[in-house]
Design a protein around this motif. Structure first.
Motif, PDB file in Angstrom:
ATOM      1  N   SER A   1       0.829  -1.202   0.000  1.00  0.00           N
ATOM      2  CA  SER A   1       0.000   0.000   0.000  1.00  0.00           C
ATOM      3  C   SER A   1       0.867   1.257   0.000  1.00  0.00           C
ATOM      4  N   GLN A   2       1.940   1.255   0.791  1.00  0.00           N
ATOM      5  CA  GLN A   2       2.837   2.415   0.848  1.00  0.00           C
ATOM      6  C   GLN A   2       3.629   2.561  -0.453  1.00  0.00           C
ATOM      7  N   ILE A   3       3.964   1.446  -1.092  1.00  0.00           N
ATOM      8  CA  ILE A   3       4.647   1.497  -2.389  1.00  0.00           C
ATOM      9  C   ILE A   3       3.758   2.189  -3.421  1.00  0.00           C
ATOM     10  N   ILE A   4       2.473   1.815  -3.430  1.00  0.00           N
ATOM     11  CA  ILE A   4       1.524   2.417  -4.370  1.00  0.00           C
ATOM     12  C   ILE A   4       1.342   3.904  -4.082  1.00  0.00           C
ATOM     13  N   LYS A   5       1.306   4.276  -2.805  1.00  0.00           N
ATOM     14  CA  LYS A   5       1.185   5.697  -2.442  1.00  0.00           C
ATOM     15  C   LYS A   5       2.383   6.492  -2.950  1.00  0.00           C
ATOM     16  N   HIS A   6       3.567   5.881  -2.879  1.00  0.00           N
ATOM     17  CA  HIS A   6       4.744   6.577  -3.381  1.00  0.00           C
ATOM     18  C   HIS A   6       4.671   6.752  -4.890  1.00  0.00           C
ATOM     19  N   ARG A   7       4.209   5.737  -5.583  1.00  0.00           N
ATOM     20  CA  ARG A   7       4.060   5.873  -7.038  1.00  0.00           C
ATOM     21  C   ARG A   7       3.086   7.002  -7.370  1.00  0.00           C
ATOM     22  N   GLN A   8       1.966   7.066  -6.643  1.00  0.00           N
ATOM     23  CA  GLN A   8       0.987   8.119  -6.877  1.00  0.00           C
ATOM     24  C   GLN A   8       1.608   9.498  -6.636  1.00  0.00           C
ATOM     25  N   HIS A   9       2.435   9.591  -5.592  1.00  0.00           N
ATOM     26  CA  HIS A   9       3.120  10.850  -5.295  1.00  0.00           C
ATOM     27  C   HIS A   9       4.038  11.250  -6.451  1.00  0.00           C
ATOM     28  N   LEU A  10       4.786  10.294  -6.977  1.00  0.00           N
ATOM     29  CA  LEU A  10       5.689  10.566  -8.098  1.00  0.00           C
ATOM     30  C   LEU A  10       4.919  11.073  -9.311  1.00  0.00           C
ATOM     31  N   GLU A  11       3.797  10.437  -9.591  1.00  0.00           N
ATOM     32  CA  GLU A  11       3.010  10.807 -10.771  1.00  0.00           C
ATOM     33  C   GLU A  11       2.350  12.177 -10.591  1.00  0.00           C
ATOM     34  N   GLU A  12       1.836  12.442  -9.388  1.00  0.00           N
ATOM     35  CA  GLU A  12       1.130  13.705  -9.135  1.00  0.00           C
ATOM     36  C   GLU A  12       2.065  14.911  -9.139  1.00  0.00           C
ATOM     37  N   THR A  13       3.314  14.708  -8.719  1.00  0.00           N
ATOM     38  CA  THR A  13       4.272  15.816  -8.624  1.00  0.00           C
ATOM     39  C   THR A  13       5.121  15.994  -9.879  1.00  0.00           C
ATOM     40  N   GLY A  14       5.008  15.053 -10.821  1.00  0.00           N
ATOM     41  CA  GLY A  14       5.841  15.103 -12.020  1.00  0.00           C
ATOM     42  C   GLY A  14       7.211  14.489 -11.812  1.00  0.00           C
ATOM     43  N   GLU A  15       7.453  13.980 -10.595  1.00  0.00           N
ATOM     44  CA  GLU A  15       8.750  13.400 -10.278  1.00  0.00           C
ATOM     45  C   GLU A  15       8.970  12.076 -11.017  1.00  0.00           C
ATOM     46  N   TRP A  16       7.882  11.413 -11.385  1.00  0.00           N
ATOM     47  CA  TRP A  16       7.971  10.138 -12.109  1.00  0.00           C
ATOM     48  C   TRP A  16       8.755  10.312 -13.410  1.00  0.00           C
ATOM     49  N   VAL A  17       8.334  11.293 -14.216  1.00  0.00           N
ATOM     50  CA  VAL A  17       8.993  11.553 -15.497  1.00  0.00           C
ATOM     51  C   VAL A  17      10.417  12.051 -15.262  1.00  0.00           C
ATOM     52  N   LYS A  18      10.575  12.968 -14.318  1.00  0.00           N
ATOM     53  CA  LYS A  18      11.892  13.533 -14.039  1.00  0.00           C
ATOM     54  C   LYS A  18      12.870  12.468 -13.583  1.00  0.00           C
ATOM     55  N   ARG A  19      12.422  11.572 -12.704  1.00  0.00           N
ATOM     56  CA  ARG A  19      13.286  10.515 -12.183  1.00  0.00           C
ATOM     57  C   ARG A  19      13.721   9.585 -13.309  1.00  0.00           C
ATOM     58  N   ARG A  20      12.800   9.242 -14.175  1.00  0.00           N
ATOM     59  CA  ARG A  20      13.127   8.333 -15.276  1.00  0.00           C
ATOM     60  C   ARG A  20      14.077   8.989 -16.289  1.00  0.00           C
ATOM     61  N   GLN A  21      13.900  10.255 -16.530  1.00  0.00           N
ATOM     62  CA  GLN A  21      14.825  10.961 -17.418  1.00  0.00           C
ATOM     63  C   GLN A  21      16.231  10.985 -16.821  1.00  0.00           C
ATOM     64  N   ASN A  22      16.314  11.197 -15.524  1.00  0.00           N
ATOM     65  CA  ASN A  22      17.610  11.187 -14.840  1.00  0.00           C
ATOM     66  C   ASN A  22      18.268   9.818 -14.910  1.00  0.00           C
ATOM     67  N   HIS A  23      17.455   8.759 -14.822  1.00  0.00           N
ATOM     68  CA  HIS A  23      17.992   7.404 -14.915  1.00  0.00           C
ATOM     69  C   HIS A  23      18.608   7.158 -16.286  1.00  0.00           C
ATOM     70  N   LEU A  24      17.924   7.605 -17.335  1.00  0.00           N
ATOM     71  CA  LEU A  24      18.442   7.413 -18.688  1.00  0.00           C
ATOM     72  C   LEU A  24      19.706   8.250 -18.904  1.00  0.00           C
ATOM     73  N   ARG A  25      19.715   9.454 -18.371  1.00  0.00           N
ATOM     74  CA  ARG A  25      20.901  10.303 -18.472  1.00  0.00           C
ATOM     75  C   ARG A  25      22.093   9.644 -17.785  1.00  0.00           C
ATOM     76  N   GLN A  26      21.843   9.077 -16.593  1.00  0.00           N
ATOM     77  CA  GLN A  26      22.892   8.393 -15.849  1.00  0.00           C
ATOM     78  C   GLN A  26      23.410   7.184 -16.620  1.00  0.00           C
TER      79      GLN A  26
END
Length: 314
Positions: free
Chosen positions: A235-260
Protein backbone atom coordinates in the motif's frame (compact mmCIF):
# COMPACT_ATOMS: atom_id res chain seq x y z
CA UNK A 1 7.87 -9.00 -35.84
CA UNK A 2 10.83 -11.28 -35.11
CA UNK A 3 9.78 -14.63 -33.68
CA UNK A 4 11.84 -14.21 -30.51
CA UNK A 5 10.36 -10.76 -29.88
CA UNK A 6 6.83 -12.15 -30.23
CA UNK A 7 7.69 -14.91 -27.73
CA UNK A 8 9.22 -12.33 -25.40
CA UNK A 9 6.02 -10.26 -25.39
CA UNK A 10 4.13 -13.46 -24.56
CA UNK A 11 6.34 -13.78 -21.45
CA UNK A 12 7.86 -17.02 -22.72
CA UNK A 13 10.23 -17.92 -19.89
CA UNK A 14 12.73 -19.78 -22.05
CA UNK A 15 13.06 -16.81 -24.41
CA UNK A 16 13.47 -14.38 -21.48
CA UNK A 17 16.11 -16.58 -19.87
CA UNK A 18 18.08 -16.92 -23.11
CA UNK A 19 18.06 -13.16 -23.73
CA UNK A 20 19.30 -12.39 -20.22
CA UNK A 21 22.04 -15.02 -20.57
CA UNK A 22 23.20 -13.45 -23.83
CA UNK A 23 23.32 -10.06 -22.12
CA UNK A 24 25.29 -11.40 -19.16
CA UNK A 25 27.74 -13.23 -21.40
CA UNK A 26 28.31 -10.22 -23.66
CA UNK A 27 27.08 -12.02 -26.76
CA UNK A 28 27.92 -10.36 -30.13
CA UNK A 29 24.14 -10.07 -30.61
CA UNK A 30 23.67 -8.17 -27.37
CA UNK A 31 23.53 -4.60 -28.69
CA UNK A 32 21.30 -5.56 -31.58
CA UNK A 33 18.87 -7.32 -29.22
CA UNK A 34 18.78 -4.33 -26.86
CA UNK A 35 18.09 -1.98 -29.78
CA UNK A 36 15.17 -4.17 -30.84
CA UNK A 37 13.53 -4.27 -27.41
CA UNK A 38 14.13 -0.66 -26.31
CA UNK A 39 11.01 0.78 -28.06
CA UNK A 40 8.93 -1.77 -26.12
CA UNK A 41 10.14 -0.55 -22.73
CA UNK A 42 9.31 2.21 -20.26
CA UNK A 43 6.02 0.88 -18.91
CA UNK A 44 7.09 -1.34 -16.00
CA UNK A 45 7.06 -0.16 -12.37
CA UNK A 46 10.57 -0.77 -11.02
CA UNK A 47 10.95 -1.39 -7.28
CA UNK A 48 14.39 -1.71 -5.71
CA UNK A 49 15.11 -3.45 -2.41
CA UNK A 50 18.36 -2.78 -0.64
CA UNK A 51 19.80 -3.18 2.84
CA UNK A 52 22.35 -5.19 4.79
CA UNK A 53 22.75 -8.95 4.33
CA UNK A 54 20.38 -10.94 6.51
CA UNK A 55 17.72 -8.21 6.64
CA UNK A 56 15.22 -10.54 4.95
CA UNK A 57 15.03 -8.97 1.50
CA UNK A 58 14.38 -12.28 -0.24
CA UNK A 59 11.59 -13.22 2.19
CA UNK A 60 10.05 -9.79 1.71
CA UNK A 61 10.18 -10.20 -2.07
CA UNK A 62 8.51 -13.58 -1.76
CA UNK A 63 5.65 -11.96 0.15
CA UNK A 64 5.41 -9.07 -2.30
CA UNK A 65 5.20 -11.48 -5.25
CA UNK A 66 2.18 -13.13 -3.64
CA UNK A 67 0.55 -9.77 -2.94
CA UNK A 68 1.21 -8.41 -6.42
CA UNK A 69 -0.28 -11.51 -8.00
CA UNK A 70 -3.34 -11.21 -5.73
CA UNK A 71 -4.06 -7.76 -7.18
CA UNK A 72 -3.80 -9.19 -10.69
CA UNK A 73 -0.42 -7.84 -11.78
CA UNK A 74 2.45 -9.76 -13.34
CA UNK A 75 5.86 -9.56 -11.68
CA UNK A 76 9.48 -10.15 -12.59
CA UNK A 77 12.38 -10.41 -10.14
CA UNK A 78 16.07 -9.74 -10.69
CA UNK A 79 18.04 -10.80 -7.61
CA UNK A 80 21.71 -9.85 -7.63
CA UNK A 81 23.83 -12.31 -5.65
CA UNK A 82 27.54 -12.51 -4.86
CA UNK A 83 29.46 -14.09 -7.73
CA UNK A 84 30.89 -17.56 -7.32
CA UNK A 85 34.70 -17.47 -7.60
CA UNK A 86 34.53 -20.85 -9.38
CA UNK A 87 31.70 -20.53 -11.91
CA UNK A 88 31.36 -16.76 -12.25
CA UNK A 89 27.60 -17.15 -11.73
CA UNK A 90 25.28 -16.23 -8.88
CA UNK A 91 26.19 -18.22 -5.77
CA UNK A 92 22.61 -18.65 -4.55
CA UNK A 93 20.99 -19.35 -7.90
CA UNK A 94 17.26 -18.71 -8.34
CA UNK A 95 15.99 -18.06 -4.86
CA UNK A 96 14.93 -21.17 -2.94
CA UNK A 97 12.33 -19.15 -1.03
CA UNK A 98 10.59 -18.15 -4.23
CA UNK A 99 10.28 -21.56 -5.90
CA UNK A 100 6.57 -21.80 -5.07
CA UNK A 101 6.00 -19.21 -7.83
CA UNK A 102 7.93 -21.17 -10.46
CA UNK A 103 4.86 -22.52 -12.29
CA UNK A 104 3.10 -19.15 -12.44
CA UNK A 105 3.37 -17.89 -16.03
CA UNK A 106 3.07 -14.30 -14.81
CA UNK A 107 6.10 -14.57 -12.51
CA UNK A 108 9.72 -14.69 -13.67
CA UNK A 109 12.64 -14.89 -11.24
CA UNK A 110 16.29 -14.61 -12.19
CA UNK A 111 19.44 -14.45 -10.07
CA UNK A 112 22.48 -12.67 -11.45
CA UNK A 113 26.04 -12.66 -10.17
CA UNK A 114 27.43 -9.26 -9.15
CA UNK A 115 30.67 -10.17 -11.01
CA UNK A 116 32.79 -7.98 -8.77
CA UNK A 117 30.73 -4.82 -9.22
CA UNK A 118 30.83 -2.89 -5.95
CA UNK A 119 27.63 -0.91 -6.42
CA UNK A 120 25.29 -3.65 -5.24
CA UNK A 121 24.14 -4.45 -8.76
CA UNK A 122 25.49 -6.47 -11.66
CA UNK A 123 26.67 -4.41 -14.64
CA UNK A 124 24.02 -6.21 -16.70
CA UNK A 125 21.20 -5.68 -14.19
CA UNK A 126 19.73 -2.66 -15.95
CA UNK A 127 19.67 -4.48 -19.29
CA UNK A 128 18.10 -7.61 -17.75
CA UNK A 129 15.42 -5.41 -16.18
CA UNK A 130 14.83 -3.93 -19.63
CA UNK A 131 14.16 -7.44 -21.01
CA UNK A 132 11.46 -7.97 -18.37
CA UNK A 133 10.06 -4.51 -19.14
CA UNK A 134 9.81 -5.38 -22.85
CA UNK A 135 8.17 -8.70 -21.94
CA UNK A 136 5.32 -6.72 -20.41
CA UNK A 137 5.66 -7.44 -16.70
CA UNK A 138 3.69 -4.88 -14.71
CA UNK A 139 6.17 -4.80 -11.82
CA UNK A 140 9.85 -5.70 -11.59
CA UNK A 141 11.48 -6.18 -8.17
CA UNK A 142 15.25 -5.65 -8.07
CA UNK A 143 17.16 -6.99 -5.06
CA UNK A 144 20.70 -5.74 -4.51
CA UNK A 145 23.53 -7.95 -3.34
CA UNK A 146 23.49 -6.46 0.16
CA UNK A 147 26.89 -4.90 0.69
CA UNK A 148 26.06 -1.80 2.70
CA UNK A 149 26.79 1.77 1.67
CA UNK A 150 28.00 0.84 -1.83
CA UNK A 151 24.44 0.00 -2.88
CA UNK A 152 23.56 3.51 -3.97
CA UNK A 153 23.39 2.41 -7.63
CA UNK A 154 19.82 1.22 -7.11
CA UNK A 155 18.63 4.85 -6.96
CA UNK A 156 19.67 5.21 -10.63
CA UNK A 157 17.47 2.32 -11.70
CA UNK A 158 14.37 1.94 -9.52
CA UNK A 159 11.28 4.16 -9.39
CA UNK A 160 10.78 3.31 -5.72
CA UNK A 161 13.53 2.19 -3.33
CA UNK A 162 12.85 0.13 -0.20
CA UNK A 163 15.52 0.07 2.50
CA UNK A 164 15.09 -3.15 4.49
CA UNK A 165 16.50 -3.16 8.03
CA UNK A 166 16.06 -5.35 11.07
CA UNK A 167 16.66 -5.03 14.82
CA UNK A 168 20.22 -5.73 15.85
CA UNK A 169 21.68 -4.86 12.45
CA UNK A 170 24.01 -2.26 13.97
CA UNK A 171 24.10 1.44 14.74
CA UNK A 172 21.43 3.10 12.61
CA UNK A 173 23.24 6.45 12.87
CA UNK A 174 26.25 4.96 11.09
CA UNK A 175 23.98 3.63 8.34
CA UNK A 176 22.49 7.10 7.99
CA UNK A 177 25.93 8.71 7.79
CA UNK A 178 26.90 6.29 5.03
CA UNK A 179 24.25 7.92 2.84
CA UNK A 180 22.24 4.81 2.07
CA UNK A 181 19.25 5.94 4.15
CA UNK A 182 18.91 9.05 2.02
CA UNK A 183 17.98 7.04 -1.06
CA UNK A 184 15.06 5.27 0.65
CA UNK A 185 11.48 6.03 -0.40
CA UNK A 186 10.19 3.52 2.15
CA UNK A 187 11.75 1.97 5.25
CA UNK A 188 10.87 -1.63 6.03
CA UNK A 189 11.71 -2.84 9.52
CA UNK A 190 11.60 -6.58 8.95
CA UNK A 191 11.70 -9.29 11.60
CA UNK A 192 9.59 -6.91 13.70
CA UNK A 193 8.89 -9.68 16.21
CA UNK A 194 12.47 -9.39 17.47
CA UNK A 195 13.27 -7.24 20.47
CA UNK A 196 14.44 -3.77 19.55
CA UNK A 197 12.06 -3.31 16.60
CA UNK A 198 10.18 -0.40 18.18
CA UNK A 199 13.45 1.24 19.19
CA UNK A 200 14.70 0.95 15.60
CA UNK A 201 11.52 2.62 14.32
CA UNK A 202 11.98 5.44 16.84
CA UNK A 203 15.60 5.94 15.78
CA UNK A 204 14.63 6.16 12.11
CA UNK A 205 11.86 8.65 12.94
CA UNK A 206 14.30 10.82 14.90
CA UNK A 207 16.75 10.84 12.01
CA UNK A 208 14.02 11.68 9.52
CA UNK A 209 13.03 14.62 11.73
CA UNK A 210 16.42 16.19 11.03
CA UNK A 211 15.46 16.92 7.40
CA UNK A 212 12.66 18.51 5.41
CA UNK A 213 10.98 16.05 3.05
CA UNK A 214 8.74 16.57 0.04
CA UNK A 215 8.02 12.87 0.47
CA UNK A 216 8.73 11.73 4.01
CA UNK A 217 9.59 8.03 3.73
CA UNK A 218 7.07 5.99 5.72
CA UNK A 219 8.17 3.16 8.00
CA UNK A 220 6.49 -0.23 7.75
CA UNK A 221 7.04 -3.10 10.16
CA UNK A 222 6.90 -6.59 8.68
CA UNK A 223 7.49 -10.20 9.59
CA UNK A 224 8.01 -11.37 6.03
CA UNK A 225 8.51 -15.03 6.97
CA UNK A 226 4.95 -15.02 8.40
CA UNK A 227 3.54 -12.78 5.64
CA UNK A 228 2.73 -10.05 8.17
CA UNK A 229 2.81 -6.40 7.11
CA UNK A 230 3.13 -7.21 3.41
CA UNK A 231 -0.21 -5.60 2.45
CA UNK A 232 0.73 -2.38 4.27
CA UNK A 233 4.12 -2.42 2.56
CA UNK A 234 2.50 -2.74 -0.87
CA UNK A 235 0.00 0.00 0.00
CA UNK A 236 2.84 2.41 0.85
CA UNK A 237 4.65 1.50 -2.39
CA UNK A 238 1.52 2.42 -4.37
CA UNK A 239 1.18 5.70 -2.44
CA UNK A 240 4.74 6.58 -3.38
CA UNK A 241 4.06 5.87 -7.04
CA UNK A 242 0.99 8.12 -6.88
CA UNK A 243 3.12 10.85 -5.30
CA UNK A 244 5.69 10.57 -8.10
CA UNK A 245 3.01 10.81 -10.77
CA UNK A 246 1.13 13.70 -9.14
CA UNK A 247 4.27 15.82 -8.62
CA UNK A 248 5.84 15.10 -12.02
CA UNK A 249 8.75 13.40 -10.28
CA UNK A 250 7.97 10.14 -12.11
CA UNK A 251 8.99 11.55 -15.50
CA UNK A 252 11.89 13.53 -14.04
CA UNK A 253 13.29 10.52 -12.18
CA UNK A 254 13.13 8.33 -15.28
CA UNK A 255 14.83 10.96 -17.42
CA UNK A 256 17.61 11.19 -14.84
CA UNK A 257 17.99 7.40 -14.92
CA UNK A 258 18.44 7.41 -18.69
CA UNK A 259 20.90 10.30 -18.47
CA UNK A 260 22.89 8.39 -15.85
CA UNK A 261 22.90 5.28 -18.03
CA UNK A 262 24.25 7.14 -21.06
CA UNK A 263 26.91 8.77 -18.87
CA UNK A 264 27.99 5.40 -17.47
CA UNK A 265 28.22 3.91 -20.97
CA UNK A 266 30.32 6.86 -22.13
CA UNK A 267 32.62 6.56 -19.13
CA UNK A 268 33.04 2.82 -19.65
CA UNK A 269 33.76 3.20 -23.38
CA UNK A 270 36.26 5.97 -22.74
CA UNK A 271 37.92 3.95 -19.98
CA UNK A 272 38.34 0.94 -22.29
CA UNK A 273 39.83 3.22 -24.95
CA UNK A 274 42.23 4.74 -22.42
CA UNK A 275 43.38 1.29 -21.33
CA UNK A 276 44.42 0.57 -24.90
CA UNK A 277 46.20 3.93 -25.23
CA UNK A 278 48.09 3.29 -21.99
CA UNK A 279 49.68 0.20 -23.54
CA UNK A 280 51.56 2.33 -26.08
CA UNK A 281 55.35 2.66 -25.61
CA UNK A 282 55.04 6.47 -25.66
CA UNK A 283 52.77 6.39 -22.62
CA UNK A 284 55.13 4.08 -20.74
CA UNK A 285 57.94 6.51 -21.51
CA UNK A 286 55.90 9.37 -20.05
CA UNK A 287 55.25 7.33 -16.90
CA UNK A 288 58.98 6.76 -16.59
CA UNK A 289 59.47 10.53 -16.60
CA UNK A 290 56.95 10.78 -13.75
CA UNK A 291 58.78 8.06 -11.78
CA UNK A 292 62.03 10.02 -12.22
CA UNK A 293 60.23 13.16 -10.94
CA UNK A 294 60.91 14.94 -14.24
CA UNK A 295 57.23 15.37 -14.98
CA UNK A 296 54.18 15.87 -12.76
CA UNK A 297 51.28 13.34 -12.98
CA UNK A 298 48.66 15.97 -13.87
CA UNK A 299 51.00 17.27 -16.60
CA UNK A 300 51.16 13.85 -18.26
CA UNK A 301 47.40 13.43 -17.90
CA UNK A 302 46.83 16.81 -19.63
CA UNK A 303 49.25 15.96 -22.43
CA UNK A 304 47.54 12.68 -23.20
CA UNK A 305 44.05 14.11 -22.90
CA UNK A 306 44.94 16.77 -25.47
CA UNK A 307 46.56 14.15 -27.69
CA UNK A 308 43.55 11.79 -27.53
CA UNK A 309 40.77 14.37 -27.82
CA UNK A 310 42.31 17.04 -30.02
CA UNK A 311 45.32 15.41 -31.65
CA UNK A 312 47.62 17.95 -30.04
CA UNK A 313 51.20 17.08 -29.15
CA UNK A 314 53.24 19.03 -26.65
Amino acid sequence: MDGWLRLLKQKDKRTIARLITKIEDGSPEKNQLLEKIFPETGKTFLIGLTGPPGAGKSSLIDGLITKIRQVGLSVGVIAVDPTSPFTGGAMLGDRVRMTKHALDTDVFIRSMGSRGNVGGLSRSTREAVRVLDAAGFDVVLIETVGVGQAELEIMHLADTVLLVLNPGAGDIVQVFKAGIMEIADLFVVNKADLSGANRLVTEIEELLDLQQWEWRPPIVQTIASLNQGISECWSQIIKHRQHLEETGEWVKRRQNHLRQEVLELLEDSFYQFLKQEMKKPEFEAELEQVALRRKVPHQVARIWLNRILFGKKE
